[in-house]
Design an enzyme around this catalytic site. Sequence first.
Site, PDB file in Angstrom:
ATOM      1  N   THR A 181       4.127  54.008 101.306  1.00 32.31           N
ATOM      2  CA  THR A 181       3.684  53.168 102.141  1.00 32.31           C
ATOM      3  C   THR A 181       4.457  51.805 102.928  1.00 32.31           C
ATOM      4  O   THR A 181       5.264  51.329 102.079  1.00 32.31           O
ATOM      5  CB  THR A 181       2.193  52.329 101.815  1.00 32.31           C
TER       6      THR A 181
ATOM      7  N   CYS B 215      30.700  34.430  81.709  1.00 32.34           N
ATOM      8  CA  CYS B 215      29.551  33.953  80.813  1.00 32.34           C
ATOM      9  C   CYS B 215      28.322  33.711  81.645  1.00 32.34           C
ATOM     10  O   CYS B 215      27.136  33.585  81.066  1.00 32.34           O
ATOM     11  CB  CYS B 215      29.831  32.559  80.338  1.00 32.34           C
TER      12      CYS B 215
END
Lengths: 134, 404
Positions: free
Chosen positions: B242, B328
């Site tokens: 849809t 990190c």
Amino acid sequence: MAYSEKVIDHYNDPRNVGSFTKSDDQVGTGLVGAPECGDVMKLQIKVENEKIVDAKFKTFGCGSAIASSSLATEWVKGKTLDEALAIQNTEIVEELSLPPVKIHCSVLAEDAIKAAIQDYRKRQETSPESSASA
Amino acid sequence: MKFPIYLDYNATAPTDPRVVEVMIPYFTQTYGNAASRNHQFGWEAEQAVEKARDLLGETIGGGGREIVFTSGATESNNLAILGVADFYKEKGRHIITSPIEHKAVIDPCQALEQRGYDVTFLDVDDDGCISLEQLEKSIRPDTILVSLMAGNNEIGTLNPLEEIGKITRKHGVLFHTDATQAVGKIPLDVEQMNIDLLSFTAHKMYGPKGVGALYVRRKRPRVRLSPIMFGGGHERGMRSGTLNVPGIVGFAKALELCRDEMESEAERQIALRERLHQRLQAELDHIKLNGHPAQRLPNNLNVSFGYVEGESLIMGISDIAVSSGSACTSASLEPSYVLRALGVGDDLAHSSIRFGVGRFTTEEEIDYTADKMIFAVKRLRDMSPLYEMVQEGIDLSTVNWTSH
């Protein structure tokens, strides 16, 4: 990623940042880590009669690495070399509430303490003072 | 000034209020399923979708019937690459791309390698540019697709799409471009550039998240795709599901605004980016621009700050939202693969910050950011053993590091 209050405190107000003269016989220097890994710690101790009377650090690394090394300098001050050698990375993890991905920062701080002590002891063996008395 | 300051427009952008406004009725009033053929709700939704489709297609130089709606650029890239690879598998199983593409291109290419396809990753130079000669030499009789992005999401470098299109057309190979960062920001024309497939998304251009599109050329040549999703045969069988009608309406409005303001906005954003870069350059040593100095997206600045680690730098500018190439900040422990491919050393890759400016960025915000960055870098360098060693004249490459 959220940081613990203690990490933020050490990051904003790092304890004992700086350097001692490397060639000083009273000083031991530990340099651990690698730039390509994203963290390098330099931890220095000043020793009188087997006791650490002062410590300084410089760290290239994330906030947790800075906090771990800052805490390490606080902890080693006033300890004998043997007491300082007994510091475990797990104690740093606990104190700073480091998450699992940051445990390597605490390992590096422990390594830095050990490397500094090793360097100091090595210098005592080879320093002119000790060789003169031998 | 409002805090925190948002300078991560290469990640996403806020939805423009003018876009939100046109979307709202499609949630509560015109809420029909565009595939419902037997009542007014469906017809109205379909009408809105077709209007949006035409605007999107025509803005990039194609037509509405060449637009396939998706959930975003990741799906568009997957559909283009996996869809072409499957449909043309009898013709050949060789694909050419580059190592600095978005993961939404690299990962499907690697998935195809697992299925026996052959993928060539072109070399990129220090600025992230490919070589057209190498591209042409890499084309083989079994090459079916070349996928090269319009503008790089990390370092901003633009690919020469028109020149690439000439080569692919000459050799009869399909050309897909991931234009996620570029549509609405720089002029693009699928006809002039001989682009056969083009991925883009709404949320990078001040539209809503969760809606994207794939341009699929219908003639000269007609491009065919195998679907990767099944369930009703929507979008001419290429993408079932849809349609996100409010999202599609917002997507078109967002692109319309970008198109109408493109020239003046590009000029303004380049000025902001350059203002920031110049301030940083004037007051800090050992900084490096990543990406091409001129051939780059108007809104992207990527800088490495030597001897300072990226995550700690971001902590020092906590009221400014930027992104870092440092390991990190991501789930992996590797620094940015894009910077690595450019030959940026791992130490500098760990030290990189990406600044993305946008429609709502002001000069005041840029000046604040420059001040804050300069302060943070200097403070961290004061506690950086690497910076100290460099000041002492030590060559860091000669140090025997204890990697862990």
